[in-house]
Design a protein around this motif. Structure first.
Motif, PDB file in Angstrom:
ATOM      1  N   ALA A 117       9.952  -6.355   7.946  1.00 36.31           N
ATOM      2  CA  ALA A 117       8.943  -6.507   6.668  1.00 36.31           C
ATOM      3  C   ALA A 117       7.290  -6.095   7.430  1.00 36.31           C
ATOM      4  N   LEU A 118       7.143  -6.189   8.690  1.00 36.42           N
ATOM      5  CA  LEU A 118       5.943  -5.897   9.180  1.00 36.42           C
ATOM      6  C   LEU A 118       6.096  -4.684  10.069  1.00 36.42           C
ATOM      7  N   GLY A 119       7.130  -4.081  10.055  1.00 38.99           N
ATOM      8  CA  GLY A 119       7.453  -2.953  10.912  1.00 38.99           C
ATOM      9  C   GLY A 119       7.567  -1.657  10.115  1.00 38.99           C
ATOM     10  N   MET A 120       8.179  -0.697  10.741  1.00 42.50           N
ATOM     11  CA  MET A 120       8.494   0.470  10.117  1.00 42.50           C
ATOM     12  C   MET A 120       9.044   0.412   8.755  1.00 42.50           C
ATOM     13  N   PRO A 121      10.103  -0.181   8.445  1.00 48.42           N
ATOM     14  CA  PRO A 121      10.655  -0.397   6.881  1.00 48.42           C
ATOM     15  C   PRO A 121       9.528  -1.041   5.930  1.00 48.42           C
ATOM     16  N   GLY A 122       8.700  -1.980   6.416  1.00 51.11           N
ATOM     17  CA  GLY A 122       7.678  -2.508   5.488  1.00 51.11           C
ATOM     18  C   GLY A 122       6.703  -1.314   5.313  1.00 51.11           C
ATOM     19  N   ARG A 123       6.434  -0.933   6.346  1.00 58.16           N
ATOM     20  CA  ARG A 123       5.217   0.320   6.173  1.00 58.16           C
ATOM     21  C   ARG A 123       5.854   1.569   5.277  1.00 58.16           C
TER      22      ARG A 123
ATOM     23  N   ALA B  82       8.160   1.334   2.814  1.00 53.58           N
ATOM     24  CA  ALA B  82       7.941   0.928   1.246  1.00 53.58           C
ATOM     25  C   ALA B  82       6.332   0.851   1.133  1.00 53.58           C
ATOM     26  N   TYR B  83       5.414   0.468   1.820  1.00 53.08           N
ATOM     27  CA  TYR B  83       4.246   0.400   1.326  1.00 53.08           C
ATOM     28  C   TYR B  83       3.501   1.704   1.056  1.00 53.08           C
ATOM     29  N   PHE B  84       3.694   2.449   1.825  1.00 51.33           N
ATOM     30  CA  PHE B  84       2.997   3.839   1.524  1.00 51.33           C
ATOM     31  C   PHE B  84       3.938   4.723   0.802  1.00 51.33           C
ATOM     32  N   GLY B  85       5.343   4.608   0.627  1.00 48.98           N
ATOM     33  CA  GLY B  85       6.082   5.269  -0.249  1.00 48.98           C
ATOM     34  C   GLY B  85       5.961   4.802  -1.705  1.00 48.98           C
ATOM     35  N   THR B  86       5.642   3.602  -1.879  1.00 46.44           N
ATOM     36  CA  THR B  86       5.335   2.959  -3.118  1.00 46.44           C
ATOM     37  C   THR B  86       3.997   3.594  -3.621  1.00 46.44           C
ATOM     38  N   ARG B  87       2.919   2.926  -2.859  1.00 38.02           N
ATOM     39  CA  ARG B  87       1.557   3.035  -3.258  1.00 38.02           C
ATOM     40  C   ARG B  87       0.895   4.626  -3.502  1.00 38.02           C
ATOM     41  N   GLU B  88       1.488   5.299  -2.171  1.00 39.59           N
ATOM     42  CA  GLU B  88       0.859   6.748  -2.107  1.00 39.59           C
ATOM     43  C   GLU B  88       1.827   7.574  -2.707  1.00 39.59           C
ATOM     44  N   VAL B  89       3.066   7.540  -2.848  1.00 42.37           N
ATOM     45  CA  VAL B  89       4.010   8.439  -3.215  1.00 42.37           C
ATOM     46  C   VAL B  89       4.531   8.161  -4.657  1.00 42.37           C
ATOM     47  N   ALA B  90       5.060   7.150  -4.742  1.00 41.25           N
ATOM     48  CA  ALA B  90       5.651   6.652  -6.102  1.00 41.25           C
ATOM     49  C   ALA B  90       4.491   6.369  -7.193  1.00 41.25           C
ATOM     50  N   GLU B  91       3.515   5.470  -6.758  1.00 39.91           N
ATOM     51  CA  GLU B  91       2.430   5.190  -7.406  1.00 39.91           C
ATOM     52  C   GLU B  91       2.712   4.409  -8.887  1.00 39.91           C
ATOM     53  N   PRO B  92       3.579   3.612  -8.754  1.00 43.29           N
ATOM     54  CA  PRO B  92       3.627   2.726 -10.031  1.00 43.29           C
ATOM     55  C   PRO B  92       2.403   1.981 -10.555  1.00 43.29           C
ATOM     56  N   LYS B  93       2.601   2.044 -11.908  1.00 41.51           N
ATOM     57  CA  LYS B  93       1.338   1.196 -12.498  1.00 41.51           C
ATOM     58  C   LYS B  93       1.636   0.337 -13.456  1.00 41.51           C
ATOM     59  N   ALA B  94       0.792  -0.285 -14.305  1.00 38.61           N
ATOM     60  CA  ALA B  94       1.411  -1.580 -15.076  1.00 38.61           C
ATOM     61  C   ALA B  94       2.109  -0.741 -16.218  1.00 38.61           C
ATOM     62  N   GLY B  95       3.211  -1.414 -16.738  1.00 41.63           N
ATOM     63  CA  GLY B  95       4.082  -1.071 -17.979  1.00 41.63           C
ATOM     64  C   GLY B  95       5.077  -0.094 -17.430  1.00 41.63           C
ATOM     65  N   ASP B  96       5.168   0.542 -16.179  1.00 44.87           N
ATOM     66  CA  ASP B  96       6.223   1.535 -15.936  1.00 44.87           C
ATOM     67  C   ASP B  96       7.338   0.794 -15.574  1.00 44.87           C
TER      68      ASP B  96
ATOM     69  N   VAL C 292      13.742  -1.551   3.203  1.00 47.66           N
ATOM     70  CA  VAL C 292      12.984  -0.710   2.602  1.00 47.66           C
ATOM     71  C   VAL C 292      12.780  -1.187   1.117  1.00 47.66           C
ATOM     72  N   GLY C 293      13.916  -0.991   0.385  1.00 46.07           N
ATOM     73  CA  GLY C 293      14.052  -1.072  -0.968  1.00 46.07           C
ATOM     74  C   GLY C 293      13.767  -2.351  -1.500  1.00 46.07           C
ATOM     75  N   SER C 294      13.762  -3.501  -0.614  1.00 48.05           N
ATOM     76  CA  SER C 294      13.353  -4.667  -1.155  1.00 48.05           C
ATOM     77  C   SER C 294      11.918  -5.001  -1.283  1.00 48.05           C
ATOM     78  N   VAL C 295      11.190  -4.401  -0.104  1.00 48.02           N
ATOM     79  CA  VAL C 295       9.890  -4.584  -0.132  1.00 48.02           C
ATOM     80  C   VAL C 295       9.212  -3.701  -1.056  1.00 48.02           C
ATOM     81  N   ALA C 296       9.819  -2.312  -1.381  1.00 52.13           N
ATOM     82  CA  ALA C 296       9.241  -1.313  -2.343  1.00 52.13           C
ATOM     83  C   ALA C 296       9.335  -2.101  -3.612  1.00 52.13           C
ATOM     84  N   GLY C 297      10.263  -2.877  -4.153  1.00 52.07           N
ATOM     85  CA  GLY C 297      10.398  -3.218  -5.487  1.00 52.07           C
ATOM     86  C   GLY C 297       9.356  -4.273  -5.500  1.00 52.07           C
ATOM     87  N   GLN C 298       9.131  -5.374  -4.629  1.00 56.97           N
ATOM     88  CA  GLN C 298       8.341  -6.135  -4.649  1.00 56.97           C
ATOM     89  C   GLN C 298       6.708  -5.717  -4.855  1.00 56.97           C
ATOM     90  N   ILE C 299       6.408  -4.513  -3.954  1.00 61.56           N
ATOM     91  CA  ILE C 299       5.176  -4.042  -4.131  1.00 61.56           C
ATOM     92  C   ILE C 299       4.731  -3.307  -5.501  1.00 61.56           C
TER      93      ILE C 299
END
Length: 338
Positions: free
Chosen positions: A125-131, A133-147, A158-165
């Motif tokens: 969660a604080l290593g490569m998989p968490g990072r 998920a963090y960048f893949g979700t915030r910088e690439v996937a870019e979900p927003k409210a209502g999506d 990766v997937g479990s953290v991405a979904g939570q972000i």
């Protein structure tokens, strides 16, 4: 000092690797050269991308030669330092050999702060998989409210953290996972709106119609294959697809399916982008800081599946392709010195 056990790549696998892919050898514990540290392995990571390094083919990760030591992310303890900044007893993380002990230049090791969370999280969660998920979700996937945000391989590290972000962004989150236990983890611990047990589902499209009746705005793809085919057919206009992994195809000697669903991208005008976490390396500290704050505040759930013993590391790796793990798959190798 004890004899050092180390794994080598015994042969290149055809299709799915097996125990014959790995050779366990014994040797003297290595001595660190100038500017190096000798690190005792405490936890060893196994990750799906390592399958690509077993092929004799170009990829984003350099392939291993037959006879080479296998390498992975390791949390370990410095037991001897030869001119590095790390004192004996210091906890570090780095890409090291699958071994009881390994040497590495101090420049490639990073300190691990045991006050953040259990030290094993430096591989999850604080290593490569968490990072990732963090960048893949915030910088690439870019979900927003209502999506509506769909993630495959959702119960993995990766997937479990991405979904939570994505959930923190106000999205409705749907996750594909491979058992009822994993679905329970997603819905009860990770806060996903819906989990889909793909192994108990004959029609992925129908399952998506039920779980995502308004279509899919964002897809975080860890799997590829038939699940991705089904999600592509449900993409909304201006959807975003972040391609992180394709574990369904890693053991195939030839790709068993073509890009049959790309025509849907014309209709949806969707953006599909592959990424590597290394693309964001200058900002790793930013991600780790935020992830650690969420974990400390109980705002980010994680699981670890821990296999005991270096001798069982191949089984832990092979289990990834059978979906045996929930969250991060780790191997516990040694104990920290008193």
């Amino acid at each position: 000092m004890a004899t050092n056990r180390k794994y080598l790549l015994s042969q290149r696998p055809d299709g799915t690797p097996d125990r014959e892919t790995f050779e366990l050898v014994e040797e003297d514990v290595p001595e660190p050269g100038p500017g190096e540290a000798l690190v005792k392995t405490l936890y060893l990571s196994v990750d799906p991308y390592m399958r690509g390094r077993m092929r004799d083919a170009e990829s984003y990760a350099e392939p291993w030669d037959v006879g080479d030591p296998l390498r992975a992310a390791v949390v370990g303890e410095v037991v001897e330092s030869n001119g590095t900044e790390f004192e004996n007893g210091r906890l570090v993380v780095g890409n090291l050999e699958w071994a009881d002990y390994a040497t590495a230049p101090g420049s490639v090791l990073q300190p691990v702060n045991p006050d953040h969370a259990p030290i094993s999280t430096a591989l999850g969660a604080l290593g490569m998989p968490g990072r990732t998920a963090y960048f893949g979700t915030r910088e690439v996937a870019e979900p927003k409210a209502g999506d509506t945000f769909v993630v495959s391989g959702a119960a993995g590290a990766v997937g479990s953290v991405a979904g939570q972000i994505a959930k923190k962004s106000g999205a409705r989150v749907v996750g594909f996972a491979g058992s009822d236990e994993k679905v329970e983890f997603l819905e009860s611990e990770c806060g996903f709106d819906v989990g889909i047990n793909y192994k108990a589902t004959d029609d992925y499209g129908a399952a998506l119609d039920s779980a995502a009746p308004d279509g899919v705005d964002v897809y975080f793809d860890n799997v590829g294959g038939e699940i991705t085919d089904a999600v592509f057919s449900k993409l909304n206009v201006d959807a975003r697809v972040a391609v992180c992994g394709q574990i369904a195809l890693y053991n195939e000697e030839s790709v068993p399916m073509g890009p049959r669903k790309l025509g849907k991208l014309i209709e949806s005008r969707a953006r599909v982008q592959g990424f590597l976490v290394g693309d964001f390396s200058p900002r790793f500290e930013q991600a780790t800081k935020q992830l650690a704050e969420w974990v400390a505040a109980d705002e980010l759930a994680y699981r670890e599946t821990v296999t005991e013993g270096l001798e069982n590391a191949p089984d832990a790796f092979l289990g990834l392709f059978e979906g045996e793990n929930i969250g991060k798959q780790l191997v516990k190798v040694g104990e920290r010195s008193e």
